[in-house]
Design a protein around this motif. Structure first.
Motif, PDB file in Angstrom:
ATOM      1  N   ALA A 113      19.741   1.324  -3.760  1.00 48.93           N
ATOM      2  CA  ALA A 113      18.451   1.914  -4.119  1.00 48.93           C
ATOM      3  C   ALA A 113      18.621   3.367  -4.548  1.00 48.93           C
ATOM      4  CB  ALA A 113      17.495   1.823  -2.936  1.00 48.93           C
ATOM      5  N   LEU A 114      19.553   4.078  -3.920  1.00 47.92           N
ATOM      6  CA  LEU A 114      19.764   5.495  -4.225  1.00 47.92           C
ATOM      7  C   LEU A 114      20.645   5.704  -5.454  1.00 47.92           C
ATOM      8  CD1 LEU A 114      20.345   6.923  -0.615  1.00 47.92           C
ATOM      9  CD2 LEU A 114      18.365   7.328  -2.090  1.00 47.92           C
ATOM     10  N   ASN A 115      21.539   4.763  -5.744  1.00 50.24           N
ATOM     11  CA  ASN A 115      22.561   5.014  -6.761  1.00 50.24           C
ATOM     12  C   ASN A 115      22.406   4.217  -8.059  1.00 50.24           C
ATOM     13  OD1 ASN A 115      24.731   6.853  -5.377  1.00 50.24           O
ATOM     14  ND2 ASN A 115      24.171   5.322  -3.828  1.00 50.24           N
ATOM     15  N   GLU A 116      21.583   3.223  -8.079  1.00 49.64           N
ATOM     16  CA  GLU A 116      21.388   2.457  -9.318  1.00 49.64           C
ATOM     17  C   GLU A 116      20.469   3.244 -10.264  1.00 49.64           C
ATOM     18  OE1 GLU A 116      22.039  -2.274  -8.505  1.00 49.64           O
ATOM     19  OE2 GLU A 116      20.076  -1.445  -8.022  1.00 49.64           O
ATOM     20  N   THR A 117      21.070   4.137 -10.997  1.00 46.53           N
ATOM     21  CA  THR A 117      20.334   4.952 -11.972  1.00 46.53           C
ATOM     22  C   THR A 117      21.021   4.859 -13.331  1.00 46.53           C
ATOM     23  OG1 THR A 117      21.646   6.944 -11.526  1.00 46.53           O
ATOM     24  CG2 THR A 117      19.703   6.564 -10.132  1.00 46.53           C
ATOM     25  N   ASP A 118      20.334   5.329 -14.343  1.00 47.49           N
ATOM     26  CA  ASP A 118      20.901   5.277 -15.697  1.00 47.49           C
ATOM     27  C   ASP A 118      22.049   6.256 -15.862  1.00 47.49           C
ATOM     28  OD1 ASP A 118      19.013   3.388 -16.323  1.00 47.49           O
ATOM     29  OD2 ASP A 118      17.557   4.850 -17.113  1.00 47.49           O
ATOM     30  N   ASP A 119      22.148   7.237 -14.943  1.00 43.57           N
ATOM     31  CA  ASP A 119      23.194   8.258 -15.076  1.00 43.57           C
ATOM     32  C   ASP A 119      24.575   7.735 -14.679  1.00 43.57           C
ATOM     33  OD1 ASP A 119      21.188   9.984 -15.820  1.00 43.57           O
ATOM     34  OD2 ASP A 119      20.892  10.753 -13.774  1.00 43.57           O
ATOM     35  N   LEU A 120      24.623   6.672 -13.868  1.00 45.14           N
ATOM     36  CA  LEU A 120      25.896   6.165 -13.367  1.00 45.14           C
ATOM     37  C   LEU A 120      26.205   4.799 -13.958  1.00 45.14           C
ATOM     38  CD1 LEU A 120      25.654   7.103  -9.567  1.00 45.14           C
ATOM     39  CD2 LEU A 120      27.095   8.177 -11.304  1.00 45.14           C
ATOM     40  N   PRO A 121      27.419   4.607 -14.447  1.00 47.85           N
ATOM     41  CA  PRO A 121      27.808   3.300 -14.964  1.00 47.85           C
ATOM     42  C   PRO A 121      27.779   2.257 -13.838  1.00 47.85           C
ATOM     43  CG  PRO A 121      29.373   4.998 -15.633  1.00 47.85           C
ATOM     44  CD  PRO A 121      28.488   5.615 -14.597  1.00 47.85           C
ATOM     45  N   ALA A 122      27.468   1.039 -14.164  1.00 46.43           N
ATOM     46  CA  ALA A 122      27.396  -0.033 -13.160  1.00 46.43           C
ATOM     47  C   ALA A 122      28.747  -0.262 -12.485  1.00 46.43           C
ATOM     48  CB  ALA A 122      26.908  -1.318 -13.828  1.00 46.43           C
TER      49      ALA A 122
END
Length: 239
Positions: free
Chosen positions: A181-190
């Motif tokens: 929930a905290l890290n699934e953002t557009d800034d970080l690659p999957a």
């Protein structure tokens, strides 16, 4: 580097003699020790249940033994010839402690030993007897320095039993839900998020494993303390 040796008469995985017969012990000891006379290198350590208190006056709650004085002197002479010394007695020269209780004779005795060659006594750090928690014999433990033993690198492995604990599975699920929930953002690659979650999962499992280990050790310590207290009370009644 310290190494620890533990002898327990009823252990299933010991690498030395289990127990001597209840009679004619000196003959059996002579036969056994004669096989050790060829050991001329390294450190010789001998452990076992001799079924005889070597110094009845202080190694038996009654102050005497059914073994004849001649047989006792013969056993002591054989040990002396191999320069084998009773490690616990060397560290506790005047103490009285026992490793076995005979319910039939209502008698305590110290009949379980670990012997070390005299020239290596300086390496002993600690020699102790433990409580008879699951047997009529208590364990004997020897801790000593060994210049030949080197510590190996520790590696963590997942304990499968953790995955069977509902509370652990719940905690892991909550941690992973919070992580994504905290890290699934557009800034970080999957791929980065996925690789990093392995470290988070590992850290969580290591923390939970350590917590359960501390709880288990505390429970074991409390039980052993209780057993030791009751055992000491029973021993004092035989002094």
């Amino acid at each position: 580097m310290q190494v620890t040796f533990c002898y327990h008469s009823d252990s299933l995985d010991q690498s030395f003699y289990n127990s001597l017969p209840n009679n004619n012990q000196s003959h059996f000891i002579r036969k056994s020790l004669s096989n050790l006379s060829s050991f001329t290198e390294g450190t010789l350590i001998v452990g076992g249940d001799l079924n005889v208190p070597l110094i009845p006056l202080i190694d038996s709650s009654t102050g005497h033994s059914s073994i004849t004085q001649g047989a006792l002197r013969s056993i002591q002479k054989m040990l002396k010839n191999l320069r084998l010394v009773d490690c616990w007695r060397a560290m506790h020269p005047a103490d009285r402690e026992y490793t076995h209780y005979s319910a039939i004779h209502k008698r305590y005795a110290r009949i379980d030993y670990i012997f070390l060659q005299q020239e290596h006594l300086g390496a002993i750090q600690k020699a102790e007897t433990g409580s008879a928690s699951w047997s009529d014999h208590g364990p004997v433990t020897l801790q000593m320095d060994s210049p030949r033993v080197r510590p190996t690198a520790r590696s963590w492995r997942l304990q499968d039993s953790l995955l069977l604990d509902p509370s652990v599975k719940e905690t892991v699920s909550e941690e992973l839900t919070s992580y994504f929930a905290l890290n699934e953002t557009d800034d970080l690659p999957a791929t980065t998020i996925w690789e990093a979650h392995k470290s988070v999962l590992r850290g969580t499992l290591m923390r939970l494993a350590s917590q359960k280990k501390r709880e288990s050790r505390k429970h074991m310590t409390d039980l052993l303390t209780r057993i030791t207290t009751l055992e000491m009370q029973h021993k004092r009644s035989h002094l």
